[in-house]
Write a protein that holds these residues in place. Structure first.
Motif, PDB file in Angstrom:
ATOM      1  N   THR A 365       0.835  -1.199   0.000  1.00  0.00           N
ATOM      2  CA  THR A 365       0.000   0.000   0.000  1.00  0.00           C
ATOM      3  C   THR A 365       0.869   1.247   0.000  1.00  0.00           C
ATOM      4  N   ALA A 366       0.233   2.420   0.078  1.00  0.00           N
ATOM      5  CA  ALA A 366       0.938   3.692  -0.050  1.00  0.00           C
ATOM      6  C   ALA A 366       1.137   4.365   1.304  1.00  0.00           C
ATOM      7  N   PRO A 367       2.233   5.110   1.456  1.00  0.00           N
ATOM      8  CA  PRO A 367       2.448   5.866   2.701  1.00  0.00           C
ATOM      9  C   PRO A 367       1.294   6.791   3.049  1.00  0.00           C
ATOM     10  N   THR A 368       0.652   7.374   2.032  1.00  0.00           N
ATOM     11  CA  THR A 368      -0.499   8.244   2.287  1.00  0.00           C
ATOM     12  C   THR A 368      -1.576   7.494   3.061  1.00  0.00           C
ATOM     13  N   ALA A 369      -1.880   6.271   2.621  1.00  0.00           N
ATOM     14  CA  ALA A 369      -2.896   5.461   3.310  1.00  0.00           C
ATOM     15  C   ALA A 369      -2.439   5.138   4.730  1.00  0.00           C
ATOM     16  N   ILE A 370      -1.176   4.764   4.868  1.00  0.00           N
ATOM     17  CA  ILE A 370      -0.656   4.417   6.198  1.00  0.00           C
ATOM     18  C   ILE A 370      -0.781   5.608   7.144  1.00  0.00           C
ATOM     19  N   ARG A 371      -0.368   6.793   6.678  1.00  0.00           N
ATOM     20  CA  ARG A 371      -0.406   7.965   7.553  1.00  0.00           C
ATOM     21  C   ARG A 371      -1.832   8.327   7.963  1.00  0.00           C
ATOM     22  N   SER A 372      -2.780   8.209   7.034  1.00  0.00           N
ATOM     23  CA  SER A 372      -4.170   8.538   7.384  1.00  0.00           C
ATOM     24  C   SER A 372      -4.738   7.509   8.365  1.00  0.00           C
ATOM     25  N   LEU A 373      -4.314   6.252   8.228  1.00  0.00           N
ATOM     26  CA  LEU A 373      -4.818   5.205   9.122  1.00  0.00           C
ATOM     27  C   LEU A 373      -4.152   5.269  10.495  1.00  0.00           C
ATOM     28  N   ILE A 374      -2.936   5.797  10.552  1.00  0.00           N
ATOM     29  CA  ILE A 374      -2.294   6.024  11.859  1.00  0.00           C
ATOM     30  C   ILE A 374      -3.127   7.012  12.665  1.00  0.00           C
ATOM     31  N   LYS A 375      -3.514   8.112  12.021  1.00  0.00           N
ATOM     32  CA  LYS A 375      -4.323   9.133  12.702  1.00  0.00           C
ATOM     33  C   LYS A 375      -5.626   8.533  13.224  1.00  0.00           C
ATOM     34  N   ALA A 376      -6.281   7.750  12.368  1.00  0.00           N
ATOM     35  CA  ALA A 376      -7.558   7.156  12.763  1.00  0.00           C
ATOM     36  C   ALA A 376      -7.375   6.163  13.907  1.00  0.00           C
ATOM     37  N   VAL A 538       1.288  13.814  -5.051  1.00  0.00           N
ATOM     38  CA  VAL A 538       0.213  13.930  -4.058  1.00  0.00           C
ATOM     39  C   VAL A 538      -0.443  12.565  -3.883  1.00  0.00           C
ATOM     40  N   SER A 539      -0.320  12.001  -2.701  1.00  0.00           N
ATOM     41  CA  SER A 539      -0.879  10.667  -2.421  1.00  0.00           C
ATOM     42  C   SER A 539      -0.384   9.636  -3.429  1.00  0.00           C
ATOM     43  N   GLY A 540       0.871   9.787  -3.851  1.00  0.00           N
ATOM     44  CA  GLY A 540       1.460   8.845  -4.796  1.00  0.00           C
ATOM     45  C   GLY A 540       1.081   9.099  -6.240  1.00  0.00           C
ATOM     46  N   HIS A 541       0.288  10.142  -6.516  1.00  0.00           N
ATOM     47  CA  HIS A 541      -0.129  10.471  -7.877  1.00  0.00           C
ATOM     48  C   HIS A 541       0.689  11.645  -8.379  1.00  0.00           C
ATOM     49  N   ALA A 562      -1.574  32.328 -12.583  1.00  0.00           N
ATOM     50  CA  ALA A 562      -1.493  31.389 -11.467  1.00  0.00           C
ATOM     51  C   ALA A 562      -0.133  30.708 -11.463  1.00  0.00           C
ATOM     52  N   ALA A 563       0.337  30.383 -10.274  1.00  0.00           N
ATOM     53  CA  ALA A 563       1.556  29.587 -10.106  1.00  0.00           C
ATOM     54  C   ALA A 563       1.279  28.541  -9.046  1.00  0.00           C
ATOM     55  N   VAL A 564       1.776  27.324  -9.261  1.00  0.00           N
ATOM     56  CA  VAL A 564       1.525  26.210  -8.347  1.00  0.00           C
ATOM     57  C   VAL A 564       2.845  25.629  -7.866  1.00  0.00           C
ATOM     58  N   VAL A 565       2.925  25.373  -6.564  1.00  0.00           N
ATOM     59  CA  VAL A 565       4.083  24.695  -5.978  1.00  0.00           C
ATOM     60  C   VAL A 565       3.565  23.627  -5.026  1.00  0.00           C
ATOM     61  N   GLY A 566       4.468  22.823  -4.511  1.00  0.00           N
ATOM     62  CA  GLY A 566       4.098  21.814  -3.526  1.00  0.00           C
ATOM     63  C   GLY A 566       4.673  22.166  -2.167  1.00  0.00           C
ATOM     64  N   ARG A 567       4.043  21.638  -1.138  1.00  0.00           N
ATOM     65  CA  ARG A 567       4.593  21.747   0.211  1.00  0.00           C
ATOM     66  C   ARG A 567       4.394  20.418   0.917  1.00  0.00           C
ATOM     67  N   PRO A 568       5.236  20.093   1.898  1.00  0.00           N
ATOM     68  CA  PRO A 568       5.066  18.824   2.601  1.00  0.00           C
ATOM     69  C   PRO A 568       3.713  18.748   3.303  1.00  0.00           C
ATOM     70  N   ASP A 569       3.133  17.542   3.306  1.00  0.00           N
ATOM     71  CA  ASP A 569       1.849  17.329   3.972  1.00  0.00           C
ATOM     72  C   ASP A 569       1.908  16.000   4.718  1.00  0.00           C
ATOM     73  N   GLY A 573       1.701  13.453   1.710  1.00  0.00           N
ATOM     74  CA  GLY A 573       3.102  13.527   1.303  1.00  0.00           C
ATOM     75  C   GLY A 573       3.447  14.893   0.759  1.00  0.00           C
ATOM     76  N   GLU A 574       2.667  15.342  -0.208  1.00  0.00           N
ATOM     77  CA  GLU A 574       2.841  16.666  -0.773  1.00  0.00           C
ATOM     78  C   GLU A 574       1.461  17.250  -1.033  1.00  0.00           C
ATOM     79  N   ALA A 575       1.299  18.538  -0.788  1.00  0.00           N
ATOM     80  CA  ALA A 575       0.022  19.204  -1.026  1.00  0.00           C
ATOM     81  C   ALA A 575       0.189  20.244  -2.130  1.00  0.00           C
TER      82      ALA A 575
END
Length: 664
Positions: A365-376, A538-541, A562-569, A573-575
């Motif tokens: 599975t993906a780290p995004t899923a793991i991190r969200s399930l840790i919180k839950a 973002v979430s592996g995508h 418009a300009a778009v960048v990423g930041r850690p989330d 993983g990235e937002a």
């Protein structure tokens, strides 16, 4: 599994984890000596190594006589004079081996209903779809777009295309009509396979109506047929002469379908991935080389055994679902789980309950899923892994982005019971399969590191001139030699392929992964440090910043720039963070919130919900140099909430930085 501390214990050092003696005993690669022997074999006789494995793992209708053809580099060819069929390799030969009654797929629907299908039944289903496609005139070399949810039907549709030599292009079910239209137009597809709806998290989500909208947008004149799987049974619009229910397509079709024996270099599929420009790239993969690496990495990285129940939680709309659902496990005669829903429905214990119910042994599975399930899990004991019987697990995997050490440790302890190796796999849509990953019976694991290259993969870290950098010094990740499952081309754009992956900076010799990395001075282990181009994860995508910027600016009545960048989330993983200049006065408060929602919804419609910016900041203009260049490093600092310590003297309007401080 035993754990030993690497070196003197300091707050910045991590624990090294070794595979248990029990795991090592039956592992495909049971020691570092065995791993090193394979690495040495590849170094000593590169073509001989890959040729041996291709003969051992795949069935060939016409055996190949040449392993690697480098005459038209970087358009490398593997096993080019051999012929085979991917569907035959995944289905027929398993039935011929006596595995016809073995369960191929355990499908769990969003609502919990379970359907199991054997290899023989899956072969019959695939043959009926393949014959139906042939009856419609779909032939070798045609492209078929598949826009469907996670299901047995989705896997069978991909296999049916492979069976008749049609090149499939799966579009993730979360993409918008515009994104679907763009991919249909670029492929020149003759047919679309979809469903009336998909079901996720207890909700019915439209698919067929999005297909209709995409075709109305224009540019899709190549489409002759739309095949619709009945998932919800709800009434939908059907266009006479174009749209057909899949049940009617397969009715009366034979369960026997002679495979189309294709050249090893025949395009098996196209999969679109974001680049640093607005137009998505159609990554083209071959049949022979891709299928070899799919099977080999499933065999070695996941140590797949005959009695394993393997579960990759990815969607078939992404490459992970191609390689480790549709092709790799089936090529080895494995049993796998396919899941329609989401990890948090009906509650955040869904993954753990499914592992318990289906006696899952290998979980990916993906780290995004793991991190969200840790919180839950930390918020509610009933959805904590400890509330479920996960004793069937013997191996865990991580995919999509680097996994942070804290999440790795939690996954190891609470899901794996401190006994399951974790394979932290680095790879890409373009690579086709794992490139850097632990071998679970051999590699000492360090949380946060993807460790060492897969045997036969010549990964390295270089500077901007292509020169190797010493261990401990960060640089650009490259692959120095071609490998069988590598991207063959960007569909219809060979110049973009060369520019993107074999740039002149490296004299066209090395494959450029687009990621930065660093190797540990002592272990030589690789750690991925992030993208070096304008692509967000973002979430592996993967999504191009330009693609999201283009979507924002397409709101022409409202957005000037418009300009778009990423930041850690912590979760994704990235937002996505967007900086927007409007064609009106600067909004404040509730008005700014309303406009931000309008823009998010617009991006969701143009690209898909996964691309929606998490933060939107408004300014009268963007921070630019006097020459007009947007200073993205400043935007990244603002997005992260960092104090601006960089030189801003070259800014055209330094006061703009204060306006951009408020996120909506």
């Amino acid at each position: 599994m035993t754990a030993t501390t690497a070196g003197e214990s300091t707050p910045t050092q991590l624990t090294t984890y070794l595979p248990s003696a029990e795991f090592v005993k039956n592992a495909a690669i049971p020691s570092m000596d065995a791993y090193n022997a394979l690495v040495k074999e590849a170094e000593t006789d590169y073509e001989g190594y890959w040729g041996r494995l291709a003969k051992e793992l795949l069935s060939w209708k016409v055996p190949f006589t040449q392993v690697l053809d480098e005459s038209d580099a970087p358009f490398f060819k593997w096993f080019a004079d051999g012929k085979l069929n991917a569907s035959y390799n995944c289905l027929d030969r398993n039935v011929e081996k006596g595995l016809g009654d073995k369960t191929a797929i355990i499908f769990e629907a969003d609502g919990g209903e379970v359907t199991k299908i054997t290899y023989k039944a899956l072969l019959d289903k695939v043959c009926r779809i393949a014959n139906g496609l042939r009856a419609m005139g779909v032939k070798k070399g045609d492209r078929v777009v598949i826009y469907i949810s996670m299901s047995i039907d989705g896997v069978a549709a991909m296999q049916a295309c492979a069976r008749i030599g049609a090149t499939h292009s799966v579009v993730f079910g979360g993409f918008s009509a515009q994104s679907l239209r763009d991919r249909v137009e670029d492929t020149g597809a003759v047919a679309i396979i979809t469903a009336d709806h998909q079901v996720r998290g207890g909700k019915l989500l439209p698919l067929k109506s999005i297909v209709d909208e995409a075709l109305i947008l224009g540019g899709c004149d190549s489409i002759k047929n739309v095949l619709v799987v009945k998932r919800s049974g709800s009434e939908i619009a059907m266009t006479a002469g174009r749209d057909t229910w899949m049940d009617d397509v397969v009715k009366g079709q034979s369960t026997t379908c002679e495979p189309e024996w294709v050249e090893a270099e025949h395009p098996l599929f196209l999969l679109y991935t974001s680049g640093s420009t607005g137009k998505p790239k159609g990554v083209q993969h071959s049949t022979g080389g891709y299928l070899l690496h799919a099977a080999l990495t499933t065999k070695w990285t996941f140590d797949l055994k005959a009695d394993d129940v393997f579960w990759c939680t990815a969607d078939i709309g992404w490459v992970t679902g191609h390689t480790y659902i549709t092709y790799g496990p089936l090529a080895l005669g494995g049993t796998e789980i396919v899941f329609e829903g989401v990890p948090t429905y009906p509650d955040a214990g869904r993954f753990w309950k499914m592992i318990q119910d289906h006696k899952c042994t290998v979980f990916y599975t993906a780290p995004t899923a793991i991190r969200s399930l840790i919180k839950a899990a930390e918020a509610k004991d009933s959805v904590h892994p400890k509330s479920y019987d996960l004793s069937s697990l013997r191996l865990l995997g991580s995919v999509g982005e680097p996994i942070n050490p804290a999440a790795w440790e939690w996954y190891y302890k609470h899901v794996g019971g401190s006994k399951c190796p974790i394979v932290d796999t680095f790879w890409q849509t373009e690579t086709g399969g794992h490139m850097i990953t632990p071998m679970p019976g051999a590699t000492p694991m360090i949380p946060g590191s993807c460790t060492l290259p897969f045997p036969g993969i010549q990964a390295a870290i270089v500077d901007e001139t292509g020169k190797d950098v010493p261990n401990g010094q960060g640089g650009i990740l490259v692959v120095k030699k071609p490998w069988p499952s590598m991207i063959r081309n960007i569909w219809g754009d060979p110049e973009r392929f060369k520019k993107s992956y074999y740039p002149d900076d490296f004299k066209g010799k090395y494959y450029l992964a687009g990621d930065g990395a660093i190797r540990d001075e002592k272990t030589g282990y690789f750690t991925i440090t992030g993208r070096i181009d304008d692509v967000l994860n973002v979430s592996g995508h993967r999504m191009g910043t330009m693609e999201i910027e283009s979507a924002l600016v397409s709101c022409t009545d409202l957005v000037a720039e418009a300009a778009v960048v990423g930041r850690p989330d912590d979760t994704t993983g990235e937002a996505v963070c967007a900086f927007v200049v409007l064609k009106r006065s600067l909004p404040m408060g509730d008005e700014a919130k309303a406009i931000a929602k309008q823009l998010r919804d617009h991006v969701g419609k143009e690209i898909g919900p996964i691309a929606k910016p998490k933060d939107i900041r408004f300014g009268e203009n963007l921070p630019k140099t006097r020459s007009g260049k947007i200073m993205r490093r400043l935007l990244r600092s603002i997005a992260k909430g960092e104090a601006i310590t960089q030189d801003t003297s070259t800014l055209e309007n330094p006061a703009i930085l204060d306006q951009l401080g408020q996120a909506y």
